[in-house]
Design a protein around this motif. Structure first.
Motif, PDB file in Angstrom:
ATOM      1  N   SER A 100      -7.925   6.975   8.160  1.00 38.62           N
ATOM      2  CA  SER A 100      -7.597   8.019   9.124  1.00 38.62           C
ATOM      3  C   SER A 100      -6.183   8.556   8.877  1.00 38.62           C
ATOM      4  O   SER A 100      -5.944   9.761   8.919  1.00 38.62           O
ATOM      5  N   ASN A 102      -4.501   8.505   6.040  1.00 40.13           N
ATOM      6  CA  ASN A 102      -4.488   9.271   4.792  1.00 40.13           C
ATOM      7  C   ASN A 102      -5.011  10.679   5.007  1.00 40.13           C
ATOM      8  O   ASN A 102      -4.445  11.653   4.497  1.00 40.13           O
ATOM      9  N   SER A 103      -6.088  10.802   5.762  1.00 39.42           N
ATOM     10  CA  SER A 103      -6.668  12.102   6.056  1.00 39.42           C
ATOM     11  C   SER A 103      -5.679  12.963   6.848  1.00 39.42           C
ATOM     12  O   SER A 103      -5.450  14.131   6.522  1.00 39.42           O
ATOM     13  N   ARG A 104      -5.113  12.370   7.877  1.00 37.54           N
ATOM     14  CA  ARG A 104      -4.138  13.086   8.716  1.00 37.54           C
ATOM     15  C   ARG A 104      -2.881  13.438   7.894  1.00 37.54           C
ATOM     16  O   ARG A 104      -2.337  14.529   8.025  1.00 37.54           O
ATOM     17  N   GLU A 107      -3.581  16.494   5.764  1.00 35.69           N
ATOM     18  CA  GLU A 107      -3.525  17.712   6.585  1.00 35.69           C
ATOM     19  C   GLU A 107      -2.071  18.115   6.846  1.00 35.69           C
ATOM     20  O   GLU A 107      -1.706  19.289   6.720  1.00 35.69           O
TER      21      GLU A 107
END
Length: 137
Positions: A100, A102-104, A107
């Motif tokens: 989570s 890494n994804s954030r 972005e």
């Protein structure tokens, strides 16, 4: 009046046109312009003046490069200190939260790059804002 010698000179059409245009604009004789140009070119002071002007320009460029180097060093140190402080103060994430985060993070990174691109292409730079804020206080 000093004795004058006749001299036939060949020059490109472009230079001849520029000479004629300059003579007309300044209301001067072409021969007087050519004589002044040759006198200036052959004058020993001319080369000294050019050399002095070149030295002044080079000195100015060196000072500008020194300021750029100083500013770049200062920015690199500031970024390094910020990263060190951030890494020291930020606790490591639990294994479950890694995906989570890494994804954030990706972005946020894309948002950062977009903001940076907009700021670099526009008139407003952070360094200018900081300076203006300091002057307004």
């Amino acid at each position: 009046m000093p004795r004058r010698q006749r001299l036939n000179v060949r020059m490109s059409d472009d230079v001849a046109d520029q000479l004629a245009e300059y003579a007309l604009r300044r209301k001067l004789d072409k021969a007087a312009i050519v004589e002044a140009a040759i006198t200036s070119f052959l004058s020993p002071d001319s080369s000294d003046q050019r050399e002095a002007a070149l030295a002044r320009r080079l000195d100015r460029i060196v000072r500008q490069l020194d300021r750029l180097e100083r500013d770049q060093t200062m920015m690199m140190e500031a970024i390094g200190l910020f990263v060190r402080a951030w890494l020291t103060a930020t606790p490591p994430l639990a294994e479950a939260a890694q995906a989570s985060a890494n994804s954030r993070g990706l972005e946020r990174y894309h948002s950062f790059v977009e903001s940076l691109s907009k700021r670099m292409s526009g008139a407003f730079k952070l360094s200018r804002e900081v300076l203006e804020d300091g002057e307004n206080r």
